[in-house]
Design an enzyme around this catalytic site. Structure first.
Site, PDB file in Angstrom:
ATOM      1  N   GLU A  45       0.866  -1.179   0.000  1.00 57.20           N
ATOM      2  CA  GLU A  45       0.000   0.000   0.000  1.00 57.20           C
ATOM      3  C   GLU A  45       0.906   1.234   0.000  1.00 57.20           C
ATOM      4  O   GLU A  45       1.824   1.329   0.821  1.00 57.20           O
ATOM      5  CB  GLU A  45      -0.899   0.011   1.237  1.00 57.20           C
ATOM      6  CG  GLU A  45      -2.057  -0.983   1.152  1.00 57.20           C
ATOM      7  CD  GLU A  45      -2.962  -0.944   2.388  1.00 57.20           C
ATOM      8  OE1 GLU A  45      -4.165  -1.199   2.240  1.00 57.20           O
ATOM      9  OE2 GLU A  45      -2.460  -0.691   3.505  1.00 57.20           O
TER      10      GLU A  45
ATOM     11  N   ASN B  78      -6.147  -3.000   6.427  1.00 58.77           N
ATOM     12  CA  ASN B  78      -6.377  -3.233   7.848  1.00 58.77           C
ATOM     13  C   ASN B  78      -7.693  -2.614   8.323  1.00 58.77           C
ATOM     14  O   ASN B  78      -8.275  -3.061   9.310  1.00 58.77           O
ATOM     15  CB  ASN B  78      -5.202  -2.703   8.677  1.00 58.77           C
ATOM     16  CG  ASN B  78      -4.011  -3.657   8.623  1.00 58.77           C
ATOM     17  OD1 ASN B  78      -4.161  -4.809   8.203  1.00 58.77           O
ATOM     18  ND2 ASN B  78      -2.846  -3.196   9.026  1.00 58.77           N
TER      19      ASN B  78
END
Ligand code: T1G
Ligand code: NAD
Length: 685
Positions: free
Chosen positions: A437, A475
């Site tokens: 990411e 997440n």
């Protein structure tokens, strides 16, 4: 697109130029057909070399034509036309001969290749089987065992190995065209081998098919194509050529329209567009010639290993000499385990390790191009590190943080030249997991961002741009997964039932087994921090397990019990009684697999829609890549968003409304509702 024919005295050279990868579009097929007609009747031509311009030989059928009605000449007919040409054709391969590209090469009487070339039949990776005789001709050339391996796994074989297997006839050092013409001339003087259609498949022991079938099934899990591909090779071995061809074609056509093939095609294109986001078109990344990692723990060592695997010299900075030694030893373990798994040789491991300098001295970073911080997840510790980096490094060096949850803006606050700062969120183990990411701050310049993407390409990772929020894309969705899993426990499901259902859905592990493997303590730490910020994270049972120091496998128990030295989860009475206590005020239900899956997956979709709405992710496909490459979401489902679209967004909204009415999930978000009207995810504006 052009297909040209040139003469080199008695040898004709057909050159295909169809960028980017010389895919077999309709026009290419037609031109090759015409070339075969022309050259067959040209008495001055004794042999034909088929070669490609650009970066590669034919990389396959044109994937863009998959959804459209097939137009003649069909590829199987073209391959047969080449195979039955009156002159021998010689495929001259550089780059990759993949799928239809290899099938065309198998129609040729000979195949020659440069040493760096590779050949393969990757169709199963797209949820299909070869569509133009690959599974029928290949076993005739290299035998059923090697052919089965290639056709059912989709892996490519490098030219030298392909030469030793008999898949190619010569490796050409130096100029390919010249080498292929010389080869063609010599071949035309000799008696020709039979075309593959006239050869038989070498016989194998009948037990081969049973044994292989079990192995392929266990590797393929829920993917359909590998076993269907095996059936095609078996048919090639047991039936005549034409019957086997018909069987392969039938299988190909059936699978081509299947949901799995659509999902895998979607992932194929998402993976290819991810490294080059349109918003960075034309932006030059900074050069990356050297790298440093701060912190040599779990993540730092993994990141350093990935950087070394990509050939970059690495400096590893730790807080003291003992920690330097520990960091280097972590790296040694990573390379040793790669040797044990046969991924690299002992010599390569030694070379990788020798390219790492361990130090406590930031002074060594003065000329480093990119620095990645992976120290404790603590804002003050990270800020202190960036304070030092911002004076130690040159002002063009890219400075990156691997934080999981902290706000990169706060980490970067006050550093010199904040425009060179970016979040690079790796996943554990960082040298293995494909996802990266990339998280810009408001001040990150496009060149810095482009450098993050360039690094991902060097490391062979899948980059996804993520905006700043707690947990970024992956997440943040994971938190919903876990909260929903606990909601299920409070409503009558057991950890085993939840894990079993999510495995049945296609995840490699259920949410509770996964937490036991990774450890419950990290998330507990995050929840404490969140509560300190005034948030109210939902994990009533996990919180109690952590109070009992049930952190998972490493402490001998978590959501499950573990016998000493064992990794097999056993249902835990302690956990069952905690669940019963916490569930006292919640109404209990019967849960079947389908409802468990809905209760977890659909709220994940809902959160993902919010992520899209907030522009934390720019494209639905990016979220798919995050889930597939960071969290084991089944690739054949196409990722979370593709799954939701295939299932029908209107149905997802309705199911979420039902769950919300029972207080089992949040109601569907605005973006999800709006997207449901058109059936596809739309971005906010
Ligand atoms: N069709 C159309 N476009 C393709 C393509 C294909 N087969 N392969 C790649 N592209 C595009 C890709 O989208 C990207 O586009 C650009 O080419 C560069 O790709 C009948 C049914 C050849 C090793 O599965 O493995 O044959 O983003 O970034 O790193 O049995 O592409 O630039 O617009 O990956 O240099 C089987 C898959 C088809 C080949 C080159 N073939 N491709 O890698 O470039 S099924 C494949 C690759 C078939 C027959 C069956 C790689 C590559 P854009 P890239 P690269
Ligand atoms: P870890 O505890 O294994 O390693 C941290 C390392 O940093 C230790 O070796 C420590 O000695 C070193 N360190 C601490 N202060 C330092 C300083 N001032 N200078 C130099 N070195 C220092 O932690 P980890 O799991 O590797 O996590 C590191 C970072 O990566 C955290 O921000 C974490 O949130 C993030 N992260 C972790 C994971 C994961 O799964 N573990 C995944 C993605 C991101």
């Amino acid at each position: 697109m052009t297909v040209t024919i040139e003469r080199n005295s008695d040898i004709a050279v057909i050159a295909i130029d169809n960028p980017p990868v010389n895919a077999l579009s309709h026009a290419v097929r037609q031109d090759l057909w015409n070339a075969a007609e022309t050259l067959d009747t040209d008495p001055s031509v004794r042999a034909v070399v088929l070669i490609c311009e650009g970066r590669t030989f034919i990389a396959g059928a044109d994937v863009n034509e998959f959804g459209k009605p097939p137009m003649p000449p069909h590829l199987p007919d073209l391959v047969a036309r080449i195979e039955t040409a009156t002159k021998p054709w010689i495929a001259a391969i550089h780059g990759s001969a993949l799928g239809g590209g290899l099938e065309v090469a198998l129609g040729c009487r000979f195949r020659v290749a440069v040493p760096s070339a590779s050949v393969g039949l990757p169709e199963v990776l797209l949820g299909i089987v070869p569509g133009a005789g690959g599974s029928v001709r290949l076993p005739r050339l290299i035998g059923p065992a090697l052919a089965t391996e290639m056709v059912t796994t989709g892996t490519s074989v490098a030219a030298p190995k392909a030469r030793s297997q008999g898949l190619i006839d010569a490796v050409v050092e130096g100029d390919l065209e010249k080498g292929a013409i010389d080869f063609a001339r010599a071949a035309a003087d000799q008696s020709l081998p039979l075309p593959l259609r006239q050869r038989s498949v070498p016989v194998v022991d009948p037990s081969f098919w049973e044994t292989t079938s079990k192995a392929v099934a266990s590797r393929a899990k829920r993917e359909d194509a590998p076993l269907r591909a095996l059936a095609c090779v078996r048919k090639a071995a047991e039936a005549d050529f034409d019957t086997a061809m018909a069987f392969e074609r039938q299988t190909f056509l059936e699978l081509r329209g299947s949901p799995q093939a659509a999902a895998l095609r979607h992932v194929f294109f998402a993976e290819r567009s991810a490294p080059r986001p349109p918003e960075l078109a034309g932006i030059e990344p900074r050069p990356i010639r050297s790298a440093a990692v701060i912190g040599g723990g779990t993540m730092g060592a993994g990141i350093a290993a990935a950087l070394r695997d990509a050939g970059l010299p690495v400096t590893l900075v730790e807080r003291d000499e003992v920690a330097v030694e520990r960091g280097l030893s972590n790296l040694r373990s990573i390379f040793e385990s790669s040797v044990k798994r046969g991924r690299i040789t002992f010599e390569t491991a030694a070379e990788r390790l020798s390219g790492i300098i361990g130090t406590t001295d930031y002074g060594l970073l003065a000329r480093t191009d990119i620095v990645i911080e992976a120290v404790f997840e603590d804002l003050d510790v990270k800020r202190e590190v960036f304070g030092k980096l911002s004076t130690a490094c040159h002002c063009d060096a890219v400075l990156a943080t691997n934080t999981s949850y902290l706000d990169p803006e706060q980490i970067a606050a006050g550093i010199k030249h904040p425009e060179r700062f970016v979040g690079l969120h790796f996943f554990s183990p960082a040298h293995v997991m494909k996802l990266l990411e990339i998280v810009p701050t408001a001040q990150t310049t496009p060149a810095t961002l482009a450098t993050g993407f360039a690094l991902a390409r060097m490391l062979k990772k899948i980059p996804v741009r993520a905006g700043i929020c707690n947990g970024f894309i992956g997440n943040r969705i994971l938190k919903v997964t876990r909260a929903q899993a606990e909601r299920l426990l409070l409503s009558g499901a057991t950890p085993q039932a939840v894990d079993t259902a999510m495995r049945a859905f296609g995840l490699p592990m259920g949410p509770f087994e996964a937490q036991d493997l990774g450890g419950l303590d990290i998330a507990a730490f995050q929840r404490r921090a969140a509560r300190a910020r005034g948030e109210t994270p939902f994990a009533p049972i996990a919180d109690r397990l952590c109070t009992l120091e049930r952190f998972g496998q490493k402490s001998g128990g978590g959501w499950y019990d573990y016998a000493k030295g064992e990794r097999t989860p056993q249902p835990s009475e302690i956990v069952a009684s905690i669940i019963a206590e916490e569930a006292r005020e919640t109404s209990q239900q019967e849960w079947d697999e389908a409802r468990i899956i809905d209760c977890i997956a659909l709220p994940m979709v809902n959160e993902a829609a919010k992520i899209l709405h907030e522009k934390v992710a720019l494209r639905a496909g990016d979220i798919d890549l995050v889930e597939i490459h960071g969290y084991g979401f089944p690739r054949w489902r196409g990722g979370l968003m593709h799954y939701a679209e295939e299932r029908g967004l209107a149905g997802v909204v309705a199911a979420l409304e039902t769950l919300a009415a029972e207080d089992l999930a949040e109601p569907p978000s605005d973006l999800l509702r709006r997207s449901a009207e058109g059936g596809r995810f739309v971005s906010r504006d």
